[in-house]
Write a protein that holds these residues in place. Structure first.
Motif, PDB file in Angstrom:
ATOM      1  N   LEU A 146      -0.446 -39.382  17.592  1.00 52.68           N
ATOM      2  CA  LEU A 146      -0.815 -39.457  19.003  1.00 52.68           C
ATOM      3  C   LEU A 146      -1.118 -38.033  19.425  1.00 52.68           C
ATOM      4  O   LEU A 146      -0.221 -37.209  19.603  1.00 52.68           O
ATOM      5  CB  LEU A 146       0.330 -40.039  19.847  1.00 52.68           C
ATOM      6  CG  LEU A 146       0.883 -41.401  19.433  1.00 52.68           C
ATOM      7  CD1 LEU A 146       1.978 -41.844  20.398  1.00 52.68           C
ATOM      8  CD2 LEU A 146      -0.226 -42.444  19.373  1.00 52.68           C
ATOM      9  N   ASP A 148      -2.088 -34.621  21.315  1.00 55.06           N
ATOM     10  CA  ASP A 148      -1.796 -33.975  22.588  1.00 55.06           C
ATOM     11  C   ASP A 148      -1.810 -32.470  22.320  1.00 55.06           C
ATOM     12  O   ASP A 148      -1.189 -32.012  21.356  1.00 55.06           O
ATOM     13  CB  ASP A 148      -0.425 -34.401  23.123  1.00 55.06           C
ATOM     14  CG  ASP A 148      -0.137 -33.834  24.506  1.00 55.06           C
ATOM     15  OD1 ASP A 148       0.205 -32.632  24.597  1.00 55.06           O
ATOM     16  OD2 ASP A 148      -0.258 -34.583  25.485  1.00 55.06           O
ATOM     17  N   ARG A 151       1.998 -31.283  22.739  1.00 52.00           N
ATOM     18  CA  ARG A 151       3.034 -31.914  21.932  1.00 52.00           C
ATOM     19  C   ARG A 151       2.477 -33.159  21.243  1.00 52.00           C
ATOM     20  O   ARG A 151       2.676 -34.287  21.702  1.00 52.00           O
ATOM     21  CB  ARG A 151       4.240 -32.266  22.784  1.00 52.00           C
ATOM     22  CG  ARG A 151       5.402 -32.869  22.008  1.00 52.00           C
ATOM     23  CD  ARG A 151       6.690 -32.676  22.759  1.00 52.00           C
ATOM     24  NE  ARG A 151       7.108 -31.285  22.734  1.00 52.00           N
ATOM     25  CZ  ARG A 151       7.917 -30.728  23.641  1.00 52.00           C
ATOM     26  NH1 ARG A 151       8.360 -31.432  24.648  1.00 52.00           N
ATOM     27  NH2 ARG A 151       8.259 -29.458  23.540  1.00 52.00           N
ATOM     28  N   VAL A 153       2.350 -36.208  18.623  1.00 53.09           N
ATOM     29  CA  VAL A 153       3.444 -37.062  18.139  1.00 53.09           C
ATOM     30  C   VAL A 153       3.007 -37.749  16.866  1.00 53.09           C
ATOM     31  O   VAL A 153       1.945 -38.376  16.825  1.00 53.09           O
ATOM     32  CB  VAL A 153       3.831 -38.119  19.194  1.00 53.09           C
ATOM     33  CG1 VAL A 153       4.964 -38.997  18.655  1.00 53.09           C
ATOM     34  CG2 VAL A 153       4.231 -37.461  20.499  1.00 53.09           C
ATOM     35  N   THR A 246       3.049 -46.400  25.014  1.00 51.67           N
ATOM     36  CA  THR A 246       2.654 -45.079  24.536  1.00 51.67           C
ATOM     37  C   THR A 246       3.328 -43.988  25.352  1.00 51.67           C
ATOM     38  O   THR A 246       3.775 -42.961  24.818  1.00 51.67           O
ATOM     39  CB  THR A 246       1.127 -44.926  24.615  1.00 51.67           C
ATOM     40  OG1 THR A 246       0.511 -45.912  23.774  1.00 51.67           O
ATOM     41  CG2 THR A 246       0.691 -43.545  24.156  1.00 51.67           C
ATOM     42  N   ALA A 247       3.441 -44.211  26.667  1.00 57.00           N
ATOM     43  CA  ALA A 247       4.124 -43.238  27.523  1.00 57.00           C
ATOM     44  C   ALA A 247       5.591 -43.095  27.130  1.00 57.00           C
ATOM     45  O   ALA A 247       6.152 -41.991  27.152  1.00 57.00           O
ATOM     46  CB  ALA A 247       4.002 -43.659  28.991  1.00 57.00           C
ATOM     47  N   ARG A 250       5.914 -40.937  24.061  1.00 54.54           N
ATOM     48  CA  ARG A 250       5.754 -39.516  24.404  1.00 54.54           C
ATOM     49  C   ARG A 250       7.009 -38.978  25.097  1.00 54.54           C
ATOM     50  O   ARG A 250       7.411 -37.834  24.858  1.00 54.54           O
ATOM     51  CB  ARG A 250       4.523 -39.329  25.293  1.00 54.54           C
ATOM     52  CG  ARG A 250       3.208 -39.625  24.575  1.00 54.54           C
ATOM     53  CD  ARG A 250       2.018 -39.142  25.383  1.00 54.54           C
ATOM     54  NE  ARG A 250       0.758 -39.456  24.742  1.00 54.54           N
ATOM     55  CZ  ARG A 250       0.218 -38.744  23.745  1.00 54.54           C
ATOM     56  NH1 ARG A 250       0.858 -37.676  23.287  1.00 54.54           N
ATOM     57  NH2 ARG A 250      -0.938 -39.094  23.215  1.00 54.54           N
ATOM     58  N   ARG A 251       7.637 -39.788  25.935  1.00 56.10           N
ATOM     59  CA  ARG A 251       8.875 -39.344  26.590  1.00 56.10           C
ATOM     60  C   ARG A 251       9.983 -39.150  25.557  1.00 56.10           C
ATOM     61  O   ARG A 251      10.773 -38.216  25.648  1.00 56.10           O
ATOM     62  CB  ARG A 251       9.291 -40.350  27.663  1.00 56.10           C
ATOM     63  CG  ARG A 251      10.572 -39.972  28.394  1.00 56.10           C
ATOM     64  CD  ARG A 251      10.652 -40.646  29.752  1.00 56.10           C
ATOM     65  NE  ARG A 251      10.836 -42.076  29.668  1.00 56.10           N
ATOM     66  CZ  ARG A 251      12.024 -42.674  29.585  1.00 56.10           C
ATOM     67  NH1 ARG A 251      13.137 -41.938  29.550  1.00 56.10           N
ATOM     68  NH2 ARG A 251      12.115 -43.984  29.541  1.00 56.10           N
ATOM     69  N   ALA A 253       9.493 -38.309  22.466  1.00 53.64           N
ATOM     70  CA  ALA A 253       9.160 -37.081  21.739  1.00 53.64           C
ATOM     71  C   ALA A 253       9.619 -35.852  22.518  1.00 53.64           C
ATOM     72  O   ALA A 253      10.144 -34.890  21.941  1.00 53.64           O
ATOM     73  CB  ALA A 253       7.651 -37.017  21.487  1.00 53.64           C
ATOM     74  N   ASP A 254       9.435 -35.870  23.834  1.00 54.44           N
ATOM     75  CA  ASP A 254       9.912 -34.758  24.662  1.00 54.44           C
ATOM     76  C   ASP A 254      11.429 -34.610  24.548  1.00 54.44           C
ATOM     77  O   ASP A 254      11.959 -33.491  24.474  1.00 54.44           O
ATOM     78  CB  ASP A 254       9.531 -34.989  26.127  1.00 54.44           C
ATOM     79  CG  ASP A 254       8.038 -34.852  26.375  1.00 54.44           C
ATOM     80  OD1 ASP A 254       7.368 -34.204  25.551  1.00 54.44           O
ATOM     81  OD2 ASP A 254       7.547 -35.385  27.392  1.00 54.44           O
TER      82      ASP A 254
END
Length: 301
Positions: A146, A148, A151, A153, A246-247, A250-251, A253-254
């Motif tokens: 993914l 970005d 960041r 992923v 998907t969001a 990503r959260r 991953a953060d």
């Protein structure tokens, strides 16, 4: 202590006391711009309590339990069952031939646990007999990026079953062998692991089969119910919350790439393998914290 320090006794001088030193490194676990590796099976743990996830990921997990061993064996047997025409006898022979390799806490558990494993095989076969979707792959590994700029992923993992529905959409099936792995309806809608599978589908992880998600499902084999229970998560690309899966990846991953990790009290604390290192569990504390004296304890009471 001063005399000991002057004599060169290790640990006597305050310069040797790690608890007084400044933080050695405040950088995040993953530098900005570097990819973060996220696996669907780890997402729920990281979002529930990031400290537990961190400690378990770096050696804090306990040994494989009997329940996990039985579950792994059933998953392996399930690889031989593409549909309801699978030979029940062959599946049970597979389980029997490998059952002795499971570590049991007590010998008396062998009979009940083997019966439980065989019951899960039967539940799987009955579920397959009523499953309307067509199988595409079993134990299919995937890896997809993914992108970005800050960041990226790397979403990687393995799905128990990849199926296609009547509309040609991909549906990921996750077999659950735990006794208490069923989730509530409200939690199912945004179940992190299922959501990650859907995000992987939409990102092209199974491009040879398609990239439109038709949802995902947990198939509960290990509960006390007579038959398997299928818990479906609707397609993540439909409705006003489209894109939530998907969001959520990503959260996660953060969270996994952060510089600090929070301890969060939750319903899984009782069985947490790293609770003695947790500042909110009541069992964990810094090793430099002075012990409470008997007199002080009595005074507090």
């Amino acid at each position: 202590l001063a005399r000991l320090a002057a004599a060169g006794v290790p640990g006597a001088h305050p310069d040797d006391w790690w608890g007084l030193r400044a933080l050695s490194d405040d950088r995040p676990l993953v530098d900005e711009g570097d990819p973060v590796r996220v696996t669907p099976s780890a997402m729920e743990s990281a979002l529930r309590c990031s400290l537990r996830w961190l400690l378990e990921r770096h050696g804090g997990s306990g040994p494989t339990s009997t329940a996990q061993g039985v579950g792994n064996l059933v998953h392996a047997a399930a690889m031989l069952a593409e549909d309801a025409s699978a030979d029940r006898g062959a599946l049970l022979d597979y389980v029997a031939a490998r059952f002795d390799a499971i570590e049991l806490a007590a010998r008396w558990m062998a009979g009940p646990e083997r019966e439980r494993a065989e019951a899960m095989v039967d539940k799987l076969l009955r579920w397959l007999a009523t499953n309307p979707r067509r199988l595409l792959a079993i134990e299919h590994e995937f890896a997809v990026r993914l992108d970005d700029p800050n960041r990226p992923v790397d979403l990687t993992g393995r799905v128990d079953r990849l199926e296609v529905d009547e509309a040609g959409r991909l549906v990921v099936i996750d077999l659950k062998t735990g006794k208490s792995t069923a989730v509530t309806g409200s939690d199912l809608a945004e179940h992190p692991q299922l959501g990650a599978y859907q995000a992987a589908v939409e990102a092209g992880a199974f491009a040879e089969f398609g990239d439109e998600s038709g949802g995902a499902a947990l198939v509960q084999l290990g509960t006390s119910a007579k038959d398997a229970r299928e818990q479906n998560q609707p397609a993540a690309n439909e409705g006003p919350a489209a894109g939530w899966a998907t969001a959520l990846v990503r959260r996660t991953a953060d969270t996994m790439a952060a510089a600090t990790f929070a301890a969060v009290a939750n319903s899984k604390c009782r069985v947490c393998p790293v609770r003695t290192s947790c500042p909110v569990s009541g069992q964990g504390r810094q090793v430099v914290e002075p012990p409470v004296s008997r007199r002080a304890s009595a005074g507090e009471e």
